[in-house]
Structure formats: structure tokens, C-alpha cells
Write an enzyme that holds these catalytic residues in place. Structure first.
Site, PDB file in Angstrom:
ATOM      1  N   ARG A 148      15.757  51.486  54.724  1.00 45.06           N
ATOM      2  CA  ARG A 148      14.721  51.832  53.750  1.00 45.06           C
ATOM      3  C   ARG A 148      13.356  51.683  54.404  1.00 45.06           C
ATOM      4  O   ARG A 148      13.101  50.676  55.074  1.00 45.06           O
ATOM      5  CB  ARG A 148      14.842  50.882  52.550  1.00 45.06           C
ATOM      6  CG  ARG A 148      13.976  51.262  51.394  1.00 45.06           C
ATOM      7  CD  ARG A 148      14.051  50.220  50.290  1.00 45.06           C
ATOM      8  NE  ARG A 148      13.031  49.206  50.455  1.00 45.06           N
ATOM      9  CZ  ARG A 148      12.609  48.407  49.470  1.00 45.06           C
ATOM     10  NH1 ARG A 148      13.155  48.485  48.269  1.00 45.06           N
ATOM     11  NH2 ARG A 148      11.661  47.510  49.691  1.00 45.06           N
ATOM     12  N   TYR A 160       3.890  47.353  47.080  1.00 45.55           N
ATOM     13  CA  TYR A 160       5.274  46.929  46.925  1.00 45.55           C
ATOM     14  C   TYR A 160       6.057  47.134  48.221  1.00 45.55           C
ATOM     15  O   TYR A 160       5.922  48.174  48.869  1.00 45.55           O
ATOM     16  CB  TYR A 160       5.970  47.716  45.785  1.00 45.55           C
ATOM     17  CG  TYR A 160       7.445  47.568  45.921  1.00 45.55           C
ATOM     18  CD1 TYR A 160       8.043  46.371  45.533  1.00 45.55           C
ATOM     19  CD2 TYR A 160       8.221  48.526  46.551  1.00 45.55           C
ATOM     20  CE1 TYR A 160       9.391  46.150  45.760  1.00 45.55           C
ATOM     21  CE2 TYR A 160       9.570  48.325  46.769  1.00 45.55           C
ATOM     22  CZ  TYR A 160      10.142  47.134  46.371  1.00 45.55           C
ATOM     23  OH  TYR A 160      11.464  46.911  46.621  1.00 45.55           O
ATOM     24  N   ASP A 211      11.676  53.527  48.294  1.00 47.95           N
ATOM     25  CA  ASP A 211      11.569  53.027  46.914  1.00 47.95           C
ATOM     26  C   ASP A 211      10.156  53.287  46.395  1.00 47.95           C
ATOM     27  O   ASP A 211       9.187  52.760  46.942  1.00 47.95           O
ATOM     28  CB  ASP A 211      11.865  51.520  46.907  1.00 47.95           C
ATOM     29  CG  ASP A 211      12.018  50.957  45.500  1.00 47.95           C
ATOM     30  OD1 ASP A 211      11.720  51.673  44.525  1.00 47.95           O
ATOM     31  OD2 ASP A 211      12.423  49.783  45.388  1.00 47.95           O
ATOM     32  N   HIS A 213       9.330  52.518  43.356  1.00 49.57           N
ATOM     33  CA  HIS A 213       9.100  51.349  42.481  1.00 49.57           C
ATOM     34  C   HIS A 213       8.347  51.719  41.205  1.00 49.57           C
ATOM     35  O   HIS A 213       7.366  51.069  40.840  1.00 49.57           O
ATOM     36  CB  HIS A 213       8.400  50.218  43.249  1.00 49.57           C
ATOM     37  CG  HIS A 213       8.946  48.865  42.901  1.00 49.57           C
ATOM     38  ND1 HIS A 213       8.287  47.995  42.072  1.00 49.57           N
ATOM     39  CD2 HIS A 213      10.095  48.247  43.245  1.00 49.57           C
ATOM     40  CE1 HIS A 213       9.009  46.883  41.932  1.00 49.57           C
ATOM     41  NE2 HIS A 213      10.115  47.019  42.633  1.00 49.57           N
ATOM     42  N   GLU A 237      14.081  56.238  45.398  1.00 45.66           N
ATOM     43  CA  GLU A 237      14.460  55.293  44.342  1.00 45.66           C
ATOM     44  C   GLU A 237      13.359  55.133  43.303  1.00 45.66           C
ATOM     45  O   GLU A 237      12.174  55.123  43.652  1.00 45.66           O
ATOM     46  CB  GLU A 237      14.756  53.947  45.013  1.00 45.66           C
ATOM     47  CG  GLU A 237      15.107  52.846  44.047  1.00 45.66           C
ATOM     48  CD  GLU A 237      15.221  51.502  44.763  1.00 45.66           C
ATOM     49  OE1 GLU A 237      15.456  51.482  45.992  1.00 45.66           O
ATOM     50  OE2 GLU A 237      15.044  50.471  44.089  1.00 45.66           O
ATOM     51  N   GLU A 263      17.967  49.492  38.939  1.00 47.89           N
ATOM     52  CA  GLU A 263      17.965  48.054  39.215  1.00 47.89           C
ATOM     53  C   GLU A 263      17.456  47.243  38.022  1.00 47.89           C
ATOM     54  O   GLU A 263      17.777  46.069  37.909  1.00 47.89           O
ATOM     55  CB  GLU A 263      17.172  47.725  40.480  1.00 47.89           C
ATOM     56  CG  GLU A 263      15.691  47.951  40.356  1.00 47.89           C
ATOM     57  CD  GLU A 263      14.941  47.681  41.653  1.00 47.89           C
ATOM     58  OE1 GLU A 263      15.488  47.958  42.728  1.00 47.89           O
ATOM     59  OE2 GLU A 263      13.808  47.193  41.570  1.00 47.89           O
ATOM     60  N   ARG A 284      21.900  52.114  40.423  1.00 50.32           N
ATOM     61  CA  ARG A 284      21.605  50.897  41.196  1.00 50.32           C
ATOM     62  C   ARG A 284      21.837  49.587  40.448  1.00 50.32           C
ATOM     63  O   ARG A 284      21.554  48.506  40.958  1.00 50.32           O
ATOM     64  CB  ARG A 284      20.135  50.951  41.659  1.00 50.32           C
ATOM     65  CG  ARG A 284      20.016  51.768  42.897  1.00 50.32           C
ATOM     66  CD  ARG A 284      18.648  51.793  43.461  1.00 50.32           C
ATOM     67  NE  ARG A 284      17.972  50.536  43.635  1.00 50.32           N
ATOM     68  CZ  ARG A 284      18.291  49.593  44.514  1.00 50.32           C
ATOM     69  NH1 ARG A 284      19.336  49.762  45.301  1.00 50.32           N
ATOM     70  NH2 ARG A 284      17.590  48.483  44.602  1.00 50.32           N
ATOM     71  N   GLU A 340      22.579  47.646  48.910  1.00 43.48           N
ATOM     72  CA  GLU A 340      21.323  47.135  49.494  1.00 43.48           C
ATOM     73  C   GLU A 340      21.571  45.765  50.128  1.00 43.48           C
ATOM     74  O   GLU A 340      22.256  44.924  49.556  1.00 43.48           O
ATOM     75  CB  GLU A 340      20.260  47.012  48.395  1.00 43.48           C
ATOM     76  CG  GLU A 340      18.916  46.498  48.911  1.00 43.48           C
ATOM     77  CD  GLU A 340      17.851  46.434  47.808  1.00 43.48           C
ATOM     78  OE1 GLU A 340      18.210  46.534  46.614  1.00 43.48           O
ATOM     79  OE2 GLU A 340      16.677  46.280  48.170  1.00 43.48           O
ATOM     80  N   TRP A 403       4.265  47.681  38.050  1.00 43.23           N
ATOM     81  CA  TRP A 403       4.411  47.080  39.380  1.00 43.23           C
ATOM     82  C   TRP A 403       5.646  47.616  40.063  1.00 43.23           C
ATOM     83  O   TRP A 403       6.658  47.867  39.478  1.00 43.23           O
ATOM     84  CB  TRP A 403       4.496  45.545  39.306  1.00 43.23           C
ATOM     85  CG  TRP A 403       4.703  45.013  40.699  1.00 43.23           C
ATOM     86  CD1 TRP A 403       3.786  44.987  41.719  1.00 43.23           C
ATOM     87  CD2 TRP A 403       5.927  44.498  41.233  1.00 43.23           C
ATOM     88  NE1 TRP A 403       4.366  44.492  42.852  1.00 43.23           N
ATOM     89  CE2 TRP A 403       5.676  44.188  42.585  1.00 43.23           C
ATOM     90  CE3 TRP A 403       7.200  44.292  40.711  1.00 43.23           C
ATOM     91  CZ2 TRP A 403       6.658  43.657  43.436  1.00 43.23           C
ATOM     92  CZ3 TRP A 403       8.184  43.761  41.535  1.00 43.23           C
ATOM     93  CH2 TRP A 403       7.919  43.446  42.896  1.00 43.23           C
TER      94      TRP A 403
HETATM   95  O1  KDG Z   1      12.849  41.061  41.470  1.00 45.82           O
HETATM   96  C1  KDG Z   1      12.399  42.357  41.730  1.00 45.82           C
HETATM   97  C2  KDG Z   1      12.993  42.865  43.024  1.00 45.82           C
HETATM   98  O2  KDG Z   1      14.364  42.645  43.063  1.00 45.82           O
HETATM   99  C3  KDG Z   1      12.721  44.330  43.207  1.00 45.82           C
HETATM  100  O3  KDG Z   1      11.343  44.563  43.197  1.00 45.82           O
HETATM  101  C4  KDG Z   1      13.335  44.781  44.520  1.00 45.82           C
HETATM  102  O4  KDG Z   1      12.853  47.067  44.028  1.00 45.82           O
HETATM  103  C5  KDG Z   1      13.507  46.239  44.626  1.00 45.82           C
HETATM  104  C6  KDG Z   1      14.565  46.704  45.534  1.00 45.82           C
HETATM  105  O5  KDG Z   1      14.768  47.919  45.576  1.00 45.82           O
HETATM  106  O6  KDG Z   1      15.195  45.882  46.194  1.00 45.82           O
HETATM  107 MG    MG Z   2      13.895  48.940  43.987  1.00 44.82          MG
END
Ligand code: KDG
Ligand code: MG
Length: 403
Positions: A148, A160, A211, A213, A237, A263, A284, A340, A403
Site C-alpha cells: 500500500r 493519514y 487508502d 480514508h 480503499e 473497515e 474489508r 492487510e 478523518w
Molecule cells: O483505528 C483506525 C485504523 O485502523 C485505520 O485508520 C487504519 O485505515 C486504516 C487501514 O486501512 O489500515
Molecule cells: Mg483503511
């Protein structure tokens, strides 16, 4: 009958917080489950201590499905990350007990191995494109087949997925949430050049992931996807927040880049439309936050009907207990995609000795009975819970953002 006679919650902080549930049976066999919810750890610990453990005493640990239904339907208040993480912890511990009593690793109880190992992706990040590519090269040298890429964004002080200079990446970094500023325009300009340079440096034999995010609108995500198409990413992602599952139709109209989401999901209902309309390619959701092995199998079974594969969350805030469970699940599930891997620290691995292992970009859960995971409680007790929150993001004009 494997009567549950006690259960307790162990909270420890060997560098970061983890919540572990230990369930004991009259026969002396015990099981472990992860109950860690990053930044909200004590809420799950309290839910377990105050509302779940009293209901477990005297039940038959072998009745995994019945206990799952009892905790889910019996609460009346369904779903939500706190409830589902608590149920997930109980479920993992019960599968651990069943495996130990059967003398078999959990993946054998789930139907046996469907593959030789679980392909994992590692995290390459850096302050700029050059540093990120150096980190990606280091991963490829360690045998990773998938990496990644997250790079610092010119003009933004922090973003992030990028570690502070000289540190490991750990987002839960403040006793109160730290704040960072976000600019979609600056970010959008930075991603395609990162992938272009990465393909030049790494070639085409390694899978590249990214990602977002949750930071883009659907139409922005469509544009980013289209810009990345020439570099054939394995997935993009969380391109946009997924509460509105129909929003992904708009992304699909504009790009064929594979999408991974889930996630932050905690139930099959969060992913139902995304899966049924084939709006994503990888789901995920992972064991701890989505009600354990029992519920994630249901999500994967639905996904399999629509050719959606698994891509379980595996950041360091999921404890080694979840990693063990995810690998038993991943080794057996027919529609496995990728897992992951953000390796835990040496200290965390010492607190949680485990049977799983990494080799040549793949992981295997090992063949110890149950989940193959332990907790060194004496060592765990030395590291007291330390409050730590995830950060928050604002736009450059101060508006609260995702975030
Ligand atoms: O607790 C939040 C994290 O697990 C997250 O921000 C991690 O986005 C994430 C990832 O893809 O691992
Ligand atoms: Mg993520």
C-alpha cells in the site's frame, strides 16, 4: 457440554491499547477474543463486563451460533461498533475453545485450507514520493507481493497513513484528538504522480494499493480512480464515506478501478447494497468489529455470490488475537482476496505469543489447536491503559471533515 464458569476482560497497553476477553470452561479449557475498538477501548470493556459476561456464565461454550444470536437478538439494541466488537470477542473465544477441545486449528473447523497461505499487503509510506518508493522497494525486498502506498501531500503538514519522521505509524496519538488540516485539491494532485513513479521503480509484478480514508466525494473519487487506472492499482480503499451505499453507483459510472470498503462496518447490513449491486470488489470488514468469525463468514458468503472478495482490515489497532482469527478465516474462506498486515511491535508480540507466521508475502495461522494465540498476563499487567484518541481533520478554513 463445555460449561462457561468465568470470563474476564484484560486491558493492556504495550505501546498501544488492547482489550482481550478470556473465557474459561469447567474443563479448564479457555479461549481468547479481541475486543479492541481504537480510541473507544473502555466502552467495549464496560459493555463486556457489565452486560455480556453475566449472561455467559453457565452456558455451553460449544453453542457458538446460539450464543451469537442470544447476544445479538437478545440485546434488543442491534449493531453498532461497541456491541458488535463485544460479540466478536465472545465469538472468537468460543471458536478458540472449540478448536482446543477438538485438538484442531480453527481453520480446520471452518472447512479446511482453501489455499497454501494468505497473501498480505504491507504499508509503504513516506514524507514524499521518493521516501514512499524507497519504503515500497524495502517491502518488495522482504518478499511482499502487495504494497500500500501513502505519501505526504505537498502543502499539508500531516496526512493519514504517513508516519512522523523516524517513528512507526500510529494514528491514535493523543490523550485528546490531535487536529490536522485537509485539502482535497492538494491531495488529488499528489496521488497519480506517486503511482506513476512507483510503477517506474517497481515494475508491474507487485500489487499496489492506496487508502483514500473516506476523504473524497463520489465524483472526486470517480476522477481519482480514472487517473489511477493506467497504473492498475489492486484497489483504491474507502474513496468516500459509505453510510450512503448508493453513492458508489456514481463512482462506478466513472471508473473501473477496483474498490475496497468496510473497515468501519460492523454488520452485513452495512455492506448489503454495496455487495448486491457489485459496487465494490473487496469487503474489508474484519473479525473483531463485525461480530466475530460467525458473522464475517455470513458477510463473505453473501459477497461470494457477487464475486466480491475479502480484504480484512489488519492495522495495528487490531490485536494479534484478531490477526490469528483473520488468518484462520482467510485460509479457509473460498473468496479470499488479501489480508492487510501492519506488523505489531516486538513488545506486542511478546505479550501475545502466537502460532501465525509470515513468509514470502504470505501468512499462515499455524497448526496449534484453536486460534493459536496466548496472552502473557503477567507481562500485560505491567502496561496500564493509556487514553489515546484517533485524530480529527478539518478543512483549511476550519470546517470539520472526515478523518
Ligand atoms: O483505528 C483506525 C485504523 O485502523 C485505520 O485508520 C487504519 O485505515 C486504516 C487501514 O486501512 O489500515
Ligand atoms: Mg483503511
Amino acid at each position: 457440554m463445555a460449561e462457561i464458569i468465568s470470563a474476564r476482560v484484560i486491558v493492556t497497553c504495550p505501546g498501544r491499547n488492547f482489550v482481550t476477553l478470556r473465557i474459561e470452561t469447567r474443563a479448564g479449557v479457555y479461549g481468547l477474543g479481541d475486543a479492541t475498538l481504537n480510541g473507544r477501548e473502555l466502552a467495549v470493556a464496560s459493555y463486556l463486563n457489565d452486560h455480556v459476561i453475566p449472561c455467559l456464565i453457565g452456558r455451553d461454550a460449544h453453542r457458538i451460533e446460539d450464543i451469537w444470536q442470544y447476544l445479538y437478538k437478545g440485546a434488543y439494541w442491534r449493531r453498532g461498533p461497541v456491541t458488535m466488537s463485544a460479540i466478536g470477542a465472545v465469538d472468537m473465544a468460543l471458536w478458540d475453545i472449540k478448536g482446543k477441545m477438538a485438538g484442531l486449528p480453527v481453520y480446520q473447523l471452518l472447512g479446511g485450507a482453501s489455499r497454501e497461505g494468505c497473501m498480505v499487503y504491507g504499508h509503504a509510506n513516506g514524507a514524499d514520493i521518493e521516501e514512499t518508493i524507497e519504503a515500497a522497494i524495502a517491502h518488495v525486498e522482504q518478499g511482499y507481493k502487495a504494497v500500500r502506498l501513502q505519501s505526504g501531500v505537498p502543502g499539508l503538514a500531516a496526512t493519514y497513513g504517513v508516519a512522523k519522521a523516524g517513528e512507526r505509524y500510529e494514528p491514535a496519538d493523543g490523550a485528546l484528538p490531535t487536529e490536522s488540516l485537509w485539502s482535497t485539491e492538494k491531495y488529488m494532485r499528489s496521488v497519480a504522480p506517486l503511482f506513476e513513479k512507483a510503477r517506474e521503480a517497481l515494475g508491474w509484478d507487485v500489487h499496489l494499493l492506496h487508502d483514500v480514508h473516506h476523504r473524497l466525494t463520489p465524483i472526486e473519487a470517480g476522477r481519482l480512480g480514472r487517473e489511477l487506472e493506467p497504473y492498475r492499482p489492486f484497489w483504491v480503499e474507502d474513496p468516500t464515506p459509505a453510510e450512503n451505499q448508493a453513492a458508489f453507483r456514481l463512482i462506478r459510472q466513472h471508473t473501473n478501478v477496483p474498490l475496497a470498503v468496510g473497515e468501519v462496518f460492523n454488520s452485513i447490513w452495512d455492506a448489503k447494497q454495496l455487495i448486491e449491486e457489485q459496487l465494490i470488489d473487496y469487503v474489508r470488514t474484519t473479525i473483531v468489529h463485525a461480530g466475530g468469525i460467525t458473522h464475517i463468514r455470513r458477510i463473505a458468503a453473501l459477497a461470494d455470490l457477487y464475486q466480491v472478495r475479502t480484504g480484512c482490515h489488519g492495522a495495528t489497532d487490531l490485536s494479534p488475537v484478531t490477526m490469528a482469527a483473520a488468518l484462520h478465516f482467510g485460509l479457509s474462506v473460498p473468496n479470499f482476496g488479501i489480508q492487510e498486515l501492519m506488523p505489531h511491535t516486538e513488545l506486542t508480540n511478546t505479550v501475545f505469543p502466537h502460532a501465525y507466521s509470515y513468509r514470502h508475502g504470505m501468512m499462515h495461522p499455524g497448526d496449534a489447536p484453536g486460534l493459536g494465540i496466548e496472552i502473557d498476563e503477567e507481562l500485560a499487567a505491567k502496561y496500564e491503559y493509556t487514553r489515546a484518541f484517533l485524530p480529527v481533520a478539518r478543512l483549511e478554513d476550519g470546517t470539520m471533515f472526515n478523518w
